[in-house]
Design a protein around this motif. Structure first.
Motif, PDB file in Angstrom:
ATOM      1  N   GLY A  44      87.961  10.378  17.428  1.00 26.99           N
ATOM      2  CA  GLY A  44      87.918  11.576  16.590  1.00 26.99           C
ATOM      3  C   GLY A  44      87.667  12.657  17.274  1.00 26.99           C
ATOM      4  N   ARG A  45      86.656  12.641  18.280  1.00 24.93           N
ATOM      5  CA  ARG A  45      86.384  13.896  19.225  1.00 24.93           C
ATOM      6  C   ARG A  45      87.750  14.081  19.978  1.00 24.93           C
ATOM      7  NH1 ARG A  45      81.140  15.152  22.441  1.00 24.93           N
ATOM      8  NH2 ARG A  45      80.392  14.027  20.694  1.00 24.93           N
ATOM      9  N   GLU A  46      88.500  13.135  20.534  1.00 28.22           N
ATOM     10  CA  GLU A  46      89.845  13.453  21.307  1.00 28.22           C
ATOM     11  C   GLU A  46      90.683  13.862  20.275  1.00 28.22           C
ATOM     12  OE1 GLU A  46      92.347  13.472  24.487  1.00 28.22           O
ATOM     13  OE2 GLU A  46      90.082  13.580  24.323  1.00 28.22           O
ATOM     14  N   VAL A  47      90.853  13.501  19.405  1.00 29.99           N
ATOM     15  CA  VAL A  47      91.938  14.007  18.240  1.00 29.99           C
ATOM     16  C   VAL A  47      91.636  15.557  18.139  1.00 29.99           C
ATOM     17  CG1 VAL A  47      92.677  14.003  16.019  1.00 29.99           C
ATOM     18  CG2 VAL A  47      92.336  11.802  17.246  1.00 29.99           C
ATOM     19  N   VAL A  48      90.443  15.908  17.883  1.00 28.62           N
ATOM     20  CA  VAL A  48      90.055  17.347  17.780  1.00 28.62           C
ATOM     21  C   VAL A  48      90.196  18.167  19.031  1.00 28.62           C
ATOM     22  CG1 VAL A  48      88.091  18.856  16.945  1.00 28.62           C
ATOM     23  CG2 VAL A  48      88.571  16.926  15.770  1.00 28.62           C
ATOM     24  N   ARG A  49      89.828  17.577  20.044  1.00 27.78           N
ATOM     25  CA  ARG A  49      89.977  18.490  21.390  1.00 27.78           C
ATOM     26  C   ARG A  49      91.492  18.521  21.599  1.00 27.78           C
ATOM     27  NH1 ARG A  49      91.542  17.751  25.916  1.00 27.78           N
ATOM     28  NH2 ARG A  49      92.158  15.232  25.919  1.00 27.78           N
ATOM     29  N   MET A  50      92.526  17.504  21.270  1.00 27.16           N
ATOM     30  CA  MET A  50      93.790  17.718  21.302  1.00 27.16           C
ATOM     31  C   MET A  50      94.440  18.878  20.466  1.00 27.16           C
ATOM     32  SD  MET A  50      94.830  13.791  22.152  1.00 27.16           S
ATOM     33  CE  MET A  50      96.141  13.932  21.048  1.00 27.16           C
ATOM     34  N   TYR A  51      93.710  18.755  19.211  1.00 30.50           N
ATOM     35  CA  TYR A  51      94.072  19.921  18.350  1.00 30.50           C
ATOM     36  C   TYR A  51      94.005  21.117  18.902  1.00 30.50           C
ATOM     37  CZ  TYR A  51      94.302  22.530  14.053  1.00 30.50           C
ATOM     38  OH  TYR A  51      94.495  23.681  13.255  1.00 30.50           O
ATOM     39  N   ASN A  52      92.808  21.302  19.499  1.00 35.04           N
ATOM     40  CA  ASN A  52      92.360  22.601  20.028  1.00 35.04           C
ATOM     41  C   ASN A  52      93.220  22.977  21.071  1.00 35.04           C
ATOM     42  OD1 ASN A  52      90.184  24.820  20.007  1.00 35.04           O
ATOM     43  ND2 ASN A  52      89.927  23.973  22.063  1.00 35.04           N
ATOM     44  N   GLU A  53      93.514  22.342  21.948  1.00 39.41           N
ATOM     45  CA  GLU A  53      94.264  22.567  23.103  1.00 39.41           C
ATOM     46  C   GLU A  53      95.559  22.968  22.493  1.00 39.41           C
ATOM     47  OE1 GLU A  53      94.800  19.282  25.702  1.00 39.41           O
ATOM     48  OE2 GLU A  53      92.927  19.266  26.399  1.00 39.41           O
ATOM     49  N   GLU A  54      96.232  22.286  21.608  1.00 39.01           N
ATOM     50  CA  GLU A  54      97.711  22.842  21.146  1.00 39.01           C
ATOM     51  C   GLU A  54      97.637  24.122  20.588  1.00 39.01           C
ATOM     52  OE1 GLU A  54     100.669  21.336  21.688  1.00 39.01           O
ATOM     53  OE2 GLU A  54      99.468  20.168  22.893  1.00 39.01           O
ATOM     54  N   CYS A  55      96.420  24.163  19.755  1.00 40.01           N
ATOM     55  CA  CYS A  55      96.201  25.727  19.017  1.00 40.01           C
ATOM     56  C   CYS A  55      96.071  26.535  20.161  1.00 40.01           C
ATOM     57  CB  CYS A  55      95.026  25.763  18.221  1.00 40.01           C
ATOM     58  SG  CYS A  55      95.342  24.746  16.916  1.00 40.01           S
ATOM     59  N   GLU A  56      95.420  26.328  21.158  1.00 38.50           N
ATOM     60  CA  GLU A  56      95.113  27.395  22.143  1.00 38.50           C
ATOM     61  C   GLU A  56      96.402  27.853  22.830  1.00 38.50           C
ATOM     62  OE1 GLU A  56      91.986  25.917  24.937  1.00 38.50           O
ATOM     63  OE2 GLU A  56      90.377  26.990  23.578  1.00 38.50           O
ATOM     64  N   LYS A  57      97.236  26.769  23.042  1.00 43.87           N
ATOM     65  CA  LYS A  57      98.535  26.989  23.927  1.00 43.87           C
ATOM     66  C   LYS A  57      99.172  28.071  22.865  1.00 43.87           C
ATOM     67  CE  LYS A  57      99.233  22.448  25.747  1.00 43.87           C
ATOM     68  NZ  LYS A  57      99.952  21.344  25.600  1.00 43.87           N
ATOM     69  N   ARG A  58      99.186  28.129  21.720  1.00 38.43           N
ATOM     70  CA  ARG A  58      99.851  28.987  20.564  1.00 38.43           C
ATOM     71  C   ARG A  58      99.054  30.274  20.478  1.00 38.43           C
ATOM     72  NH1 ARG A  58     101.093  23.869  20.589  1.00 38.43           N
ATOM     73  NH2 ARG A  58     103.165  23.272  20.119  1.00 38.43           N
ATOM     74  N   GLY A  59      98.059  30.359  21.198  1.00 39.93           N
ATOM     75  CA  GLY A  59      97.200  31.778  21.145  1.00 39.93           C
ATOM     76  C   GLY A  59      96.489  31.461  19.505  1.00 39.93           C
ATOM     77  N   VAL A  60      96.268  30.556  19.108  1.00 40.13           N
ATOM     78  CA  VAL A  60      95.335  30.344  17.912  1.00 40.13           C
ATOM     79  C   VAL A  60      93.860  29.866  18.415  1.00 40.13           C
ATOM     80  CG1 VAL A  60      94.951  29.210  15.714  1.00 40.13           C
ATOM     81  CG2 VAL A  60      97.278  29.872  16.593  1.00 40.13           C
ATOM     82  N   LYS A  61      92.922  30.443  17.732  1.00 37.71           N
ATOM     83  CA  LYS A  61      91.468  30.108  18.154  1.00 37.71           C
ATOM     84  C   LYS A  61      91.080  29.408  17.226  1.00 37.71           C
ATOM     85  CE  LYS A  61      86.795  31.732  19.327  1.00 37.71           C
ATOM     86  NZ  LYS A  61      85.932  32.730  19.571  1.00 37.71           N
ATOM     87  N   VAL A  62      90.593  28.118  17.261  1.00 31.51           N
ATOM     88  CA  VAL A  62      89.886  27.150  16.159  1.00 31.51           C
ATOM     89  C   VAL A  62      88.602  27.349  16.246  1.00 31.51           C
ATOM     90  CG1 VAL A  62      89.813  24.775  15.481  1.00 31.51           C
ATOM     91  CG2 VAL A  62      91.822  25.504  16.730  1.00 31.51           C
ATOM     92  N   VAL A  63      88.075  28.213  15.243  1.00 32.85           N
ATOM     93  CA  VAL A  63      86.671  28.615  15.253  1.00 32.85           C
ATOM     94  C   VAL A  63      85.676  27.453  14.985  1.00 32.85           C
ATOM     95  CG1 VAL A  63      87.051  31.087  14.864  1.00 32.85           C
ATOM     96  CG2 VAL A  63      86.801  29.397  12.818  1.00 32.85           C
ATOM     97  N   ALA A  64      86.062  26.333  14.284  1.00 33.78           N
ATOM     98  CA  ALA A  64      85.359  25.245  14.197  1.00 33.78           C
ATOM     99  C   ALA A  64      85.224  24.377  15.327  1.00 33.78           C
ATOM    100  CB  ALA A  64      86.060  24.485  12.817  1.00 33.78           C
ATOM    101  N   PHE A  65      86.087  24.667  16.521  1.00 32.99           N
ATOM    102  CA  PHE A  65      85.834  23.769  17.448  1.00 32.99           C
ATOM    103  C   PHE A  65      84.752  23.884  18.495  1.00 32.99           C
ATOM    104  CE2 PHE A  65      86.976  22.687  22.095  1.00 32.99           C
ATOM    105  CZ  PHE A  65      87.065  21.178  21.661  1.00 32.99           C
ATOM    106  N   PRO A  66      83.589  22.966  18.352  1.00 30.01           N
ATOM    107  CA  PRO A  66      82.448  23.172  19.365  1.00 30.01           C
ATOM    108  C   PRO A  66      82.832  23.448  20.729  1.00 30.01           C
ATOM    109  CG  PRO A  66      82.337  21.172  17.992  1.00 30.01           C
ATOM    110  CD  PRO A  66      83.676  21.442  17.812  1.00 30.01           C
ATOM    111  N   PRO A  67      82.290  24.561  21.450  1.00 32.30           N
ATOM    112  CA  PRO A  67      82.893  24.767  22.782  1.00 32.30           C
ATOM    113  C   PRO A  67      82.301  23.821  23.961  1.00 32.30           C
ATOM    114  CG  PRO A  67      81.079  26.305  22.083  1.00 32.30           C
ATOM    115  CD  PRO A  67      81.603  25.609  20.802  1.00 32.30           C
ATOM    116  N   GLU A  68      81.199  22.851  23.462  1.00 35.53           N
ATOM    117  CA  GLU A  68      80.759  21.933  24.653  1.00 35.53           C
ATOM    118  C   GLU A  68      81.536  20.845  24.683  1.00 35.53           C
ATOM    119  OE1 GLU A  68      78.609  20.798  20.635  1.00 35.53           O
ATOM    120  OE2 GLU A  68      79.182  22.859  21.515  1.00 35.53           O
ATOM    121  N   TRP A  69      82.571  20.691  23.760  1.00 33.69           N
ATOM    122  CA  TRP A  69      83.832  19.696  23.973  1.00 33.69           C
ATOM    123  C   TRP A  69      84.882  20.093  24.775  1.00 33.69           C
ATOM    124  CZ3 TRP A  69      84.226  17.793  18.159  1.00 33.69           C
ATOM    125  CH2 TRP A  69      82.877  17.364  17.705  1.00 33.69           C
ATOM    126  N   LYS A  70      85.104  21.019  25.227  1.00 34.27           N
ATOM    127  CA  LYS A  70      86.038  21.515  26.160  1.00 34.27           C
ATOM    128  C   LYS A  70      85.999  20.782  27.674  1.00 34.27           C
ATOM    129  CE  LYS A  70      87.447  25.921  24.726  1.00 34.27           C
ATOM    130  NZ  LYS A  70      88.208  27.071  24.957  1.00 34.27           N
TER     131      LYS A  70
END
Length: 70
Positions: A44-70
Motif C-alpha cells: 500500500g505505501r508504495e502504491v501511494v508513493r507512486m501516486y504522489n510522484e505521478e501527481c507531482e509530475k503534473r503539478g498536483v499536490k497531494v495534501v493527504a500524502f505524508p511527507p515522511e514517505w518521500k
C-alpha cells in the motif's frame, strides 16, 4: 461546478495556512491508516508513493500524502 455552487448560495472561504495544515495532517492520518490496513494485504505505501510522484509530475499536490514517505 462553481456556478452551480453559487446558484445554490453555497459560501466558500479560504482557510488560514495554519488551519489548512491542520486539515492536511488529518488527511495524512487517514492515508497512514488506510495504507497500514492495506499493507497487510499488499504494498500500500508504495502504491501511494507512486501516486504522489505521478501527481507531482503534473503539478498536483497531494495534501493527504505524508511527507515522511518521500
Amino acid at each position: 461546478m462553481m456556478k452551480e455552487l453559487a446558484d445554490k448560495k453555497v459560501e466558500l472561504f479560504d482557510l488560514s495556512a495554519k488551519e489548512a495544515e491542520r486539515w492536511y495532517e488529518r488527511f495524512r492520518d487517514v492515508t497512514r491508516k488506510w495504507v497500514s490496513d492495506l499493507e497487510r494485504r499488499a504494498e500500500g505505501r508504495e502504491v501511494v508513493r507512486m501516486y504522489n510522484e505521478e501527481c507531482e509530475k503534473r503539478g498536483v499536490k497531494v495534501v493527504a500524502f505524508p511527507p515522511e514517505w518521500k
